[in-house]
Design a protein around this motif. Structure first.
Motif, PDB file in Angstrom:
ATOM      1  N   LYS A 105      -3.656  -0.113  -7.285  1.00 23.62           N
ATOM      2  CA  LYS A 105      -4.954   0.557  -7.389  1.00 23.62           C
ATOM      3  C   LYS A 105      -5.906  -0.258  -8.273  1.00 23.62           C
ATOM      4  O   LYS A 105      -7.089  -0.435  -7.939  1.00 23.62           O
ATOM      5  N   GLU A 106      -5.424  -0.764  -9.383  1.00 27.11           N
ATOM      6  CA  GLU A 106      -6.263  -1.564 -10.283  1.00 27.11           C
ATOM      7  C   GLU A 106      -6.799  -2.802  -9.571  1.00 27.11           C
ATOM      8  O   GLU A 106      -7.965  -3.173  -9.745  1.00 27.11           O
ATOM      9  N   LEU A 107      -5.973  -3.453  -8.781  1.00 35.57           N
ATOM     10  CA  LEU A 107      -6.412  -4.664  -8.078  1.00 35.57           C
ATOM     11  C   LEU A 107      -7.434  -4.343  -6.996  1.00 35.57           C
ATOM     12  O   LEU A 107      -8.365  -5.121  -6.772  1.00 35.57           O
ATOM     13  N   LEU A 108      -7.278  -3.225  -6.317  1.00 33.31           N
ATOM     14  CA  LEU A 108      -8.274  -2.817  -5.324  1.00 33.31           C
ATOM     15  C   LEU A 108      -9.634  -2.603  -5.986  1.00 33.31           C
ATOM     16  O   LEU A 108     -10.673  -2.970  -5.428  1.00 33.31           O
ATOM     17  N   LEU A 110      -7.178   4.676   0.750  1.00 35.31           N
ATOM     18  CA  LEU A 110      -7.065   3.694  -0.333  1.00 35.31           C
ATOM     19  C   LEU A 110      -8.306   2.814  -0.445  1.00 35.31           C
ATOM     20  O   LEU A 110      -8.572   2.240  -1.506  1.00 35.31           O
ATOM     21  N   LEU A 111      -9.064   2.718   0.621  1.00 28.32           N
ATOM     22  CA  LEU A 111     -10.261   1.865   0.590  1.00 28.32           C
ATOM     23  C   LEU A 111     -11.364   2.445  -0.286  1.00 28.32           C
ATOM     24  O   LEU A 111     -12.318   1.740  -0.626  1.00 28.32           O
ATOM     25  N   LYS A 112     -11.225   3.696  -0.691  1.00 34.77           N
ATOM     26  CA  LYS A 112     -12.240   4.284  -1.576  1.00 34.77           C
ATOM     27  C   LYS A 112     -12.237   3.623  -2.957  1.00 34.77           C
ATOM     28  O   LYS A 112     -13.215   3.715  -3.692  1.00 34.77           O
ATOM     29  N   TYR A 113     -11.144   2.946  -3.289  1.00 35.77           N
ATOM     30  CA  TYR A 113     -11.065   2.260  -4.580  1.00 35.77           C
ATOM     31  C   TYR A 113     -11.748   0.892  -4.547  1.00 35.77           C
ATOM     32  O   TYR A 113     -11.969   0.285  -5.592  1.00 35.77           O
ATOM     33  N   VAL A 114     -12.062   0.404  -3.371  1.00 33.31           N
ATOM     34  CA  VAL A 114     -12.612  -0.945  -3.220  1.00 33.31           C
ATOM     35  C   VAL A 114     -14.116  -0.929  -3.513  1.00 33.31           C
ATOM     36  O   VAL A 114     -14.837  -0.073  -2.999  1.00 33.31           O
ATOM     37  N   LEU A 153       1.065   7.363  -3.236  1.00 29.51           N
ATOM     38  CA  LEU A 153       2.215   6.506  -3.522  1.00 29.51           C
ATOM     39  C   LEU A 153       1.830   5.047  -3.752  1.00 29.51           C
ATOM     40  O   LEU A 153       2.702   4.196  -3.879  1.00 29.51           O
ATOM     41  N   ILE A 154       0.539   4.745  -3.836  1.00 32.14           N
ATOM     42  CA  ILE A 154       0.125   3.405  -4.240  1.00 32.14           C
ATOM     43  C   ILE A 154       0.528   3.207  -5.697  1.00 32.14           C
ATOM     44  O   ILE A 154       0.504   4.138  -6.500  1.00 32.14           O
ATOM     45  N   THR A 155       0.899   1.999  -6.078  1.00 36.43           N
ATOM     46  CA  THR A 155       1.257   1.754  -7.470  1.00 36.43           C
ATOM     47  C   THR A 155       0.000   1.664  -8.335  1.00 36.43           C
ATOM     48  O   THR A 155      -1.103   1.420  -7.834  1.00 36.43           O
ATOM     49  N   ALA A 186       0.814  -1.217   0.000  1.00 40.01           N
ATOM     50  CA  ALA A 186       0.000   0.000   0.000  1.00 40.01           C
ATOM     51  C   ALA A 186       0.845   1.265   0.000  1.00 40.01           C
ATOM     52  O   ALA A 186       0.317   2.364  -0.145  1.00 40.01           O
ATOM     53  N   GLY A 187       2.151   1.121   0.178  1.00 40.43           N
ATOM     54  CA  GLY A 187       3.000   2.293   0.289  1.00 40.43           C
ATOM     55  C   GLY A 187       3.125   2.762   1.725  1.00 40.43           C
ATOM     56  O   GLY A 187       2.565   2.174   2.647  1.00 40.43           O
TER      57      GLY A 187
END
Length: 266
Positions: free
Chosen positions: A26-29, A45-49, A20-22, A13-14
């Motif tokens: 991000k695509e996998l989330l 980062l959980l907003k991408y899930v 700084l997430i790759t 996750a950085g």
């Protein structure tokens, strides 16, 4: 429709700054059926899930684990066997003191497909955000990443960390999880020949808006940590490269930097 057999993605996750997430991470989330995430993962980062995805929090504190490591690993395998795409989201990089290797081993033993997705380690990012390059032609040509969590001998066996070799053989030491054992780390390095005048830096909450950097020398490391009330998560840098901070510091001095949400520390 889910596949009969899923896959586990061990995603870094950085270090704290969600930017700084790759791209791969991000695509996998965004495609995850289940996300198993740590305490030091920035919640932004959980907003991408996807909203439909299962979320499993497995936070760990010193002396308290919400889920034991064995339970985390079982959860990964269980969901993958149900056909889920499982993202194991870890702060920093999953292969650097992140126990990603243990989780991948169990997947391999259980016949579960898995993939490592490297992340930016806090041991690299925090010094960079503090203006401390880990190597420099004039100061350091070698660097070692060391756990400060295990700095004593285990029964009568050899030391878990070879401080005798690290003290004299590596220019820059980057120590993770070393706040609690700082007195022993200081003792071992001085005992094994590292000069007390060696520059040191403590970087707390690296890459977030709450980042603070404190500099001292090895001789006065413990006193400084007490003075500033140092707490985890913090990265410790030991070496001549710390001298560059005064000239290269940039992040903490940006008056209008956009805020990066605080990482939960309990």
């Amino acid at each position: 429709m889910k596949r009969s057999k899923g896959k586990v993605y061990l995603v870094g996750a950085g270090p704290g700054d969600p930017d700084l997430i790759t791209v791969r991470g991000k695509e996998l989330l965004e495609k995850a059926d289940c996300v198993v995430y740590d305490r030091l993962v920035n919640r932004e980062l959980l907003k991408y899930v996807p909203s439909r995805a299962e979320r499993i929090y497995c936070g760990k504190w010193s002396g308290f684990h919400l889920m034991k490591q064995e339970e985390i690993q079982t959860a990964l395998v269980d969901r993958a066997k149900r056909g889920y795409n499982v993202v194991r989201l870890k702060g920093g990089d999953p292969s650097i003191f992140g126990r990603g290797g243990e989780e991948a081993e169990l997947c391999a033993d259980e016949g579960i497909d898995f993939e490592f997705v490297p992340g930016i380690s806090s041991g690299v990012a925090a010094p960079a955000y503090a203006g401390i390059p880990l190597t420099h032609r004039d100061y350091a040509s070698s660097v070692a990443f060391v756990t400060g969590h295990s700095c004593r001998k285990q029964d009568n066996q050899a030391p878990l960390v070879r401080w005798d070799e690290l003290a004299a053989g590596v220019d820059t030491l980057v120590i993770y999880m070393g706040v609690k054992n700082l007195p022993e780390i200081q003792k071992q390095l001085l005992k094994n020949g590292r000069s007390g005048s060696t520059p040191m830096a403590f970087i707390q909450q690296g890459t977030t808006a709450q980042q603070q950097t404190f500099t001292t020398t090895l001789e006065y490391a413990v006193e400084k940590a007490v003075e500033v009330e140092l707490v985890s998560p913090a990265i410790i840098i030991i070496g001549e490269v710390v001298k560059l901070r005064e000239k290269l510091s940039w992040f903490e001095e940006e008056a209008d930097k956009s805020p990066v949400p605080f990482i939960e520390v309990v």
